[in-house]
Structures are given as C-alpha cells and as structure tokens.
Design an enzyme around this catalytic site. Structure first.
Site, PDB file in Angstrom:
ATOM      1  CG  ASP A  47     -16.071  -2.211  -9.654  1.00 29.57           C
ATOM      2  OD1 ASP A  47     -14.836  -2.452 -10.905  1.00 29.57           O
ATOM      3  OD2 ASP A  47     -16.715  -2.071  -9.219  1.00 29.57           O
ATOM      4  CD  GLU A 263     -14.596   3.445 -13.938  1.00 27.91           C
ATOM      5  OE1 GLU A 263     -15.822   4.281 -13.812  1.00 27.91           O
ATOM      6  OE2 GLU A 263     -14.234   2.591 -14.714  1.00 27.91           O
TER       7      GLU A 263
HETATM    8  O1  FUB Z   1     -18.354  -1.532 -11.170  1.00 25.51           O
HETATM    9  C1  FUB Z   1     -19.199  -0.886 -11.916  1.00 25.51           C
HETATM   10  C2  FUB Z   1     -18.076   0.286 -12.233  1.00 25.51           C
HETATM   11  O2  FUB Z   1     -17.516  -0.111 -13.212  1.00 25.51           O
HETATM   12  C3  FUB Z   1     -16.609   1.061 -10.738  1.00 25.51           C
HETATM   13  O3  FUB Z   1     -17.382   1.349 -10.055  1.00 25.51           O
HETATM   14  C4  FUB Z   1     -15.899   1.216 -11.728  1.00 25.51           C
HETATM   15  O4  FUB Z   1     -15.025   2.035 -11.243  1.00 25.51           O
HETATM   16  C5  FUB Z   1     -15.714   0.103 -12.893  1.00 25.51           C
HETATM   17  O5  FUB Z   1     -14.894  -1.124 -12.605  1.00 25.51           O
END
Ligand code: FUB
Length: 363
Positions: A47, A263
C-alpha cells in the site's frame, strides 16, 4: 535504519529494462519475469503512498506481518500493527527503512489492523493518516474502521496520534491530495473488509454485509471525498461520493467488477485534470477516471496496471525529476497474499493524457 543496496541495483536493472539477471531472473509461479524488483527485502511492505518532501522521496506503506491468520474476505490476515517509513534520495537509489514510526499500542482508540496509510505536509508539520479498527464489536467481534491522524516534525516520524479518530471518518484507505490552490482533500473508503457497504445514509450497521450489496444493476458504491479542515486533522464539510461514470455519464454499476471502485483511492493532477485512481479489488486492476474538479464526477478511462501476483493491488503516483512513477506492490518475496513488497516503475502518459496500461510482468 537499514539500507537495501542489493535491491537498489536490482531495482535499477528492472527500471532500465536490463537483462542483468539472465537465467537467474526471478519469476512468478507462472514463470513470468517481474517488471520491477522489491524496493526492500528486510521487511514486508504494501500500500505505498509516495511523496516528495524536501527533495527526497518518502514512501508511507503498510508494514505486513505474518500473524498466522488464514485468508478471508474481511482481510483478517492483514494484521499489521505499526508503520515504518521508507526514504530514498532518488528513484533507484539506496532505500532507508525507518524505525517504527507509529505503533497501534500508542493509538488510544484503535484495536488492530493498521492498514494503508498516507501522509501530508503543511506549515512545518507532517501528518500521517491511517485506518484502523476501533474498539467496538460487530457481528464478527471486530471493530469498525475509522481514520486516524498522527503528527511529527520529521517526515520519518516518530508520530504522535490524536486521541480520537477524525470526527466523521469511517472505512479505510485515506489518501490526501493537496490541490494547486493549497486546499487539501481526503479520498477514502473500501468495500468488503473496508465496510463501506455497511453505511446507509451515513449510519453504520455492525450487522451489515461483509462483501458487496449484491445490487449489480444499481450504481456501484462510491469511494468518498471530503475537504480537509485548515488544521489538517478534521473534515471541513460533510463527506461526499466520488462518483465514477461511464462515457455516457452514467454511474458505473455494482456488477461491473472490472470498472467499479473497490478500495485504494489515489488522486493526482496533471495538465489541469484530476486523475482519480483506485483498485477494483476482486478483479485486481488499478484503474483511472478523470474529472474537471477534485470532487468529480470522474469519467472512467481504463486500467493503469494489470493484476499483480497476489490478491490486493494498491498504489500511488508521483512526479519526480520530470517523469511520473507508479508505486505498487506484489507478493514476489513471499508468495503469500498478506506478505507483500513495494515496487516502483515508470508511468507514461500518451499525448492525449491517457495512460497506456502497464503489465507488471515483462513480455
Ligand atoms: O493492506 C490492507 C488492505 O489491503 C489495504 O487497506 C487495501 O487497500 C488492500 O491493499
């Protein structure tokens, strides 16, 4: 702090498209050669939110750990507890891994899962924005995601968290964009484990769905956007939907998993256009959509990155030294979804501002 010089040369080789590896070149389980190599190998990172502060590149990333939790749709396997910050003087240069910058034990309101963070700078202070579960209990015995903020006088931290999450915040994956007029906006949210589907008219249902709303013919759930207060620790207005529309101006539908928001929002501005970029989650693309202002609507344009090795895909995009760069992550080092490694590769723009899709593997 640890330096990752070996990986620097590997990253350089990858960036230059060199055939330095020969027969030993690392390959994924399908035999494909990676486009780029991990920035660091000493810890697992994901991320990546990259920023240029004071002429250096800082990467605010998730710090993946192995908590021995099996994969599920809620993302329980992503059990991160702290943040470590990466710094480099240039793309392809040595990478410094900072010490723990913020630990969940020092965040009064948070219980677990320090997920994808971002950072900002204003008037001598660095701000780290981070999601975590609060201490409430839903039907799964887990907290609701909220977004916190912590501050430091140094871009490497350590950071001190505010005692409460940002008022009015919910869900996860904050990304703070500061426009050319100095106004900052936070983009955030995620469905499934990110819980956006649990909010109806702004009210959280702890017994709500764990995945989609199963309303494939209706407008998809939108990521969120809100203008930040001048203190950079508050929202200045009610949260809005960052709506993605198709070429006819119609909202992308919930069933359109190749195009709908899942996301990992990231905003950047180029030639006066606002590029809203995001992950499609279960179809594993990084996409972009373009708008005329920070709030959208944003018209869907295409894929930035094809699926990487691993389930999640999450990124940031910065301009550095006259070129544009995509920071992303895959699971090259571990082969496990929850133990990821950050990479960087150049992002090219076509003359019309479109982005030719990048393949995370070499031809
Ligand atoms: O790393 C945890 C979660 O997985 C993140 O918040 C999302 O964007 C995905 O990458």
């Amino acid at each position: 702090m640890a330096h990752s010089r070996l990986l620097t040369s590997l990253a350089l080789a990858a960036l230059c498209g060199s055939a330095a590896y020969g027969a030993d070149e690392p390959r994924d389980p399908e035999g494909r050669r990676y486009r780029a190599q991990p920035l660091v190998t000493e810890i697992y990172t994901a991320d990546p939110s990259a920023h240029v502060f004071d002429g250096k590149i800082y990467v605010y990333a998730s710090h993946d750990i192995d908590a021995g939790i099996p994969d599920d749709d809620l993302g329980n396997q992503y059990a991160m507890r702290d943040y470590r910050i990466l710094r480099m003087d240039r793309i392809g240069g040595p990478v410094t891994i900072g010490p723990v910058a913020l630990d969940v034990k020092d965040v009064p309101w948070a219980s677990q899962q320090m997920w994808a963070p971002d950072a900002a700078y204003k008037n001598g202070t660095y701000y780290l924005y981070f999601p975590a579960r609060d201490r409430t209990k839903d039907k799964n015995g887990l907290g609701a995601f909220k977004i916190g903020v912590a501050t430091s006088k140094s871009p490497m931290g350590p950071l001190k968290a505010e005692p409460q999450p940002i008022a009015g915040s919910f869900s996860m994956d904050p990304a703070v964009f500061t426009d050319t007029d100095g106004t900052s906006y936070m983009y955030f949210g995620g469905i499934w484990g990110g819980q956006l589907q649990r909010y109806k008219n702004g009210v959280y249902d702890p017994n709500g769905s764990d995945t989609d709303l199963m309303q494939d013919d209706q407008a998809a759930i939108s990521g969120k956007v809100v203008r930040m207060g001048s203190d950079m620790k508050s929202f200045a207005e009610p949260v809005r939907d960052a709506v993605i529309v198709d070429e006819k101006g119609q909202p992308i539908k919930g069933g359109d998993h190749d195009r709908r928001f899942f996301e990992a929002a990231w905003m950047f501005k180029r030639d006066g256009k606002y590029y809203y970029t995001y992950s499609t989650g279960d179809t594993h693309f990084l996409n972009y959509a373009i708008g005329d202002n920070p709030y959208g609507p944003f018209t869907y344009k295409g894929h930035i990155l094809k699926p990487v090795q691993g389930w999640t895909t999450h990124h940031s995009i910065i301009e550095w030294d006259g070129k544009w760069w995509l920071f992303y992550a895959d699971t090259q080092l571990s082969g496990k979804n929850h133990l990821r490694n950050v990479k960087v590769t150049e992002l090219i723009f076509a003359p019309d501002g479109s982005i030719p899709t990048i393949d995370p593997f070499k031809p």
